[in-house]
Design an enzyme around this catalytic site. Structure first.
Site, short mmCIF file in Angstrom:
data_model
loop_
_atom_site.label_atom_id
_atom_site.label_comp_id
_atom_site.label_asym_id
_atom_site.label_seq_id
_atom_site.Cartn_x
_atom_site.Cartn_y
_atom_site.Cartn_z
N LYS A 117 -1.99 -6.94 3.03
CA LYS A 117 -2.13 -6.27 1.74
C LYS A 117 -0.88 -6.49 0.90
CE LYS A 117 -3.25 -1.57 0.09
NZ LYS A 117 -3.63 -0.22 0.59
N SER B 81 -7.21 1.82 -1.63
CA SER B 81 -6.51 0.74 -2.31
C SER B 81 -6.57 -0.59 -1.54
CB SER B 81 -5.04 1.12 -2.53
OG SER B 81 -4.34 1.32 -1.31
N SER C 182 -6.90 5.11 1.75
CA SER C 182 -6.98 3.70 1.36
C SER C 182 -7.36 2.74 2.46
CB SER C 182 -5.64 3.26 0.76
OG SER C 182 -5.38 3.97 -0.42
#
Length: 467
Positions: free
Chosen positions: A80, A155, A179
């Site tokens: 990420k 996210s 997330s």
């Protein structure tokens, strides 16, 4: 767009295998690490034209890197884009600065790479991970491979889109308010947010007055999540938590499960989500577990305190970004959500001490909820994943905040308390969109979460996007 479901599954070196199966085939010599990387690159390039899930491709780096040793050696993945990898830029999903290549790996990166995974690049996230949909003030959003007009969550929305579409079998995710679990629920994946302290903390987590962030992965199978936890634990056991160990199937023990259908925010749980949770509860009863309704462990003040803390994080990024992120950081280029959270906190800055005090006490209320129950079953989200635009950062702040509070209604409690929770794909809504259900456990008890996850996956195998 005419094509609404997008996947990359085909007859190549990856096939329809999960990470555990791919690592076994590499170890046996049936396929080579290079063949697996090439298949993953081809798949990613094919689907990302539609999904927009990759922010930094590092395909040549992956092709030339020697496979790392570890239980998942050679399995392709993405990190990420809020986590440093030496030589790759870390952009945090924002236009407030131009990312430069990181000079070294982040603290968690070494543990992640220590599992043997091969990184193909960086996956997208919304600005600083503040939103629950991977959408941007400018540019295309990340799309849900189950239906490309809908959100992939956030996210870790880029990671979830890549795994659900079959580009890679496993991808890094982290969770500061849901997330890992939110995109897993939106994209039909398994997403386990760990106990606080289970893995090495990243730089962001280390600077928080109350550490909300848990590192982890999103996967298509329970055994992949279990394998990652076991591999990361072999790299560095958690110093103050019981070990998770190798969990390879359900234990068969009877569990006491508390049931929550309504959230502390007062958000109404939509009928399709409620039905998925109730159906899961009935399945647990069929398997011999005991399920009963329980009261909420916290009151409505929790929502106000969490929102204020969320605002504090944006305030700190805006005020100190040029000192701790990049010297050219320009807070005026942050999106409406980030600026609105900044302003909300600035108006209520004087309430910081009492906010932190109350949030610090949440772990006691959370722990008390497990005095009589092994697990708590609830929705992940109050309603099914929305169409793109519903949570756009271009919306007026007050409207977007209200929508987020009516959507992200169940996950933040585990971040504040430090307790683990897992999202499992147990339902389907209109347009074929997945619905996730959440199980929470006492701090340190990821084993019980994997136990029930294995049992439910065996009882009702998770839907596959390619079918």
């Amino acid at each position: 767009m005419t094509e609404t479901r997008v996947h990359a599954f085909t007859d190549d070196a990856l096939g329809e295998d999960d990470a555990v199966a791919i690592s076994a085939r590499i170890a046996s010599g049936e396929v080579s690490p290079r063949e697996v990387v090439e298949a993953a690159v081809a798949r990613t390039q094919r689907v990302d034209e539609v999904l927009n899930a990759v922010t930094y491709p590092a395909y040549e780096w992956a092709r030339n890197a020697a496979p790392a040793s570890g239980p998942l050696s050679g399995v392709p993945t993405f990190l990420k884009d809020n986590t440093d990898v030496a030589g790759m830029p870390t952009g945090f999903g924002t236009a407030a600065f131009r990312a430069r290549p990181a000079t070294k790996n982040g603290p968690f990166t070494a543990q992640f790479l220590g599992t043997g995974l091969t990184v193909l690049g960086k996956s997208r996230l919304p600005e600083f991970g503040f939103n629950a949909s991977t959408e941007f003030a400018e540019g295309d959003p990340t799309r849900n491979p189950w239906h490309t007009e809908y959100s992939s969550g956030a996210s870790s929305g880029g990671a979830a889109a890549l795994v659900a579409s079959g580009a890679v079998p496993i991808a890094h995710a982290n969770d500061g308010g849901g997330s890992i679990r939110i995109p897993a629920a939106c994209c039909g994946l398994v997403g386990l947010k760990p106990s606080r302290g289970r893995f090495i903390d990243g730089d962001q987590a280390r600077t928080m007055p109350i550490n909300l962030i848990g590192e982890g992965v999103v996967t298509r199978s329970v055994r992949d999540t279990a394998a990652f936890f076991a591999a990361a634990e072999k790299y560095r056991p958690a110093p103050n938590l019981p070990p998770v160990g190798d969990v390879e199937g359900p234990s068969g023990r009877t569990l006491r499960v508390g049931l929550l259908l309504e959230s502390v925010s007062g958000a109404t749980t939509c009928p399709e989500t409620r039905a998925a949770v109730e159906d899961t509860a009935a399945m647990l009863e069929k398997l011999g577990h005991h399920v009963e309704p329980i009261p909420l462990p916290v009151d409505a003040g929790f929502v106000r305190d969490f929102t204020r803390y969320w605002g504090m994080l944006s305030f700190l990024v805006g005020r100190f970004g040029r000192f701790v992120i990049d010297r050219d950081f320009d807070a005026s280029k942050m999106d409406n959500l980030s600026r609105g959270l900044h302003d909300l906190y600035q108006r209520e800055l004087h309430r910081t001490p009492t906010t932190l005090y109350r949030l610090s006490r949440v772990r006691r209320a959370y722990a008390a909820a497990f005095a009589r129950h092994d697990l708590i079953l609830s929705p992940v989200l109050a309603h099914v994943t929305p169409k793109l635009g519903h949570l756009s950062p271009t919306l007026p702040f007050d409207e977007l905040l209200e929508r987020l509070q009516q959507y992200v209604a169940f996950t933040p409690l585990n971040n504040v308390s430090g307790g683990p929770a897992i999202s499992l794909p147990m339902g389907a809504a209109g347009e074929g969109l997945p619905i996730g259900v959440q199980f929470s456990a006492a701090v340190g008890d990821e084993r019980s979460l994997l136990d029930v996850a294995y049992a439910l996956e065996q009882e009702r195998p998770f839907r596959r996007i390619q079918d």
